[in-house]
Design a protein around this motif. Structure first.
Motif: not given
Ligand code: G3P
Length: 214
Positions: A6, A8, A139, A173-174, A192-193, A195
């Protein structure tokens, strides 16, 4: 494993990240896709990468201003859409409406939720998949699979109790291949990741690390 990136509204180059996702997808058994902003869908889809929308509204063609129509998203080249991301929350009736709108347009659906209770409710709406993401971990770089493994296992059980056809992703957080493997070990069929790739200096290297152990 399904790895959905994603973007964003991060200030990355969506086409450059899409090229990287497509190239890494071609070198792994994992399924990779990218979800850019609505305005970037068409040019991202043109790269040949599997392209997802971040959101569609529960509307049809008509007098709606400032909305995202599922058919337009599909026409732009998206094959699926997130719904109810924690940064784009919807009321229950609107989640249902968005899932129906996406189905009408032939889009695959992933409905996001904060916890296993919401995952059960989301699964009852009949999406293709649900994604559990504790908002407080988004994040942070601390993977949900490590910080709160129970939430992933409980989400898998909650979805299965409602509809065993609905697959479960997890996110928040992945950023490493180990995180993806841990998610799979907890029963998730994908991650789903954002950042970890969108904010990486080298998105392609970050993606290669993510899929390396798969
Ligand atoms: O849509 C993915 C998400 O909300 C997780 O974000 O940055 O922690 O991988 P992040």
């Amino acid at each position: 494993m399904f790895v959905l990136v994603n973007l964003k509204t991060y200030p990355c180059d969506p086409v450059a990240v899409a090229d990287a996702v497509r190239d890494v997808d071609e070198s792994t058994d994992a399924r990779l896709a990218v979800a850019p902003q609505a305005a970037d869908l068409a040019r991202v889809a043109e790269t040949g990468v599997e392209t997802w929308a971040q959101h569609v509204d529960p509307i049809e063609h008509g007098s709606n201003t400032g909305h995202t129509l599922a058919e337009s998203v599909a026409d732009a080249g998206a094959v699926g859409t997130l719904i109810n991301h924690s940064e784009r929350r919807l009321k229950l009736a609107d989640i249902d409406g968005s899932v129906r709108a996406a189905e009408r347009a032939g889009l695959e659906t992933v409905v996001c939720a904060n916890n296993p209770e919401q995952i059960g409710a989301a699964a009852a709406l009949g999406p293709d998949a649900v994604a559990v993401e504790p908002p407080e971990l988004i994040g942070t770089g601390t993977p949900v699979s490590q910080a709160d493994p129970d939430i992933v296992e409980d989400a898998v059980e909650a979805a299965d109790n409602v509809d065993s056809e609905v697959s479960v992703l997890c996110g928040a957080g992945i950023s490493t291949g180990d995180d993806v493997v841990a998610a799979g070990d907890l029963g998730a069929e994908g991650v789903l990741l954002a950042s970890g790739v969108a904010k990486a200096d080298d998105p392609q290297a970050a993606l290669e690390d993510l899929v390396d152990p798969l």
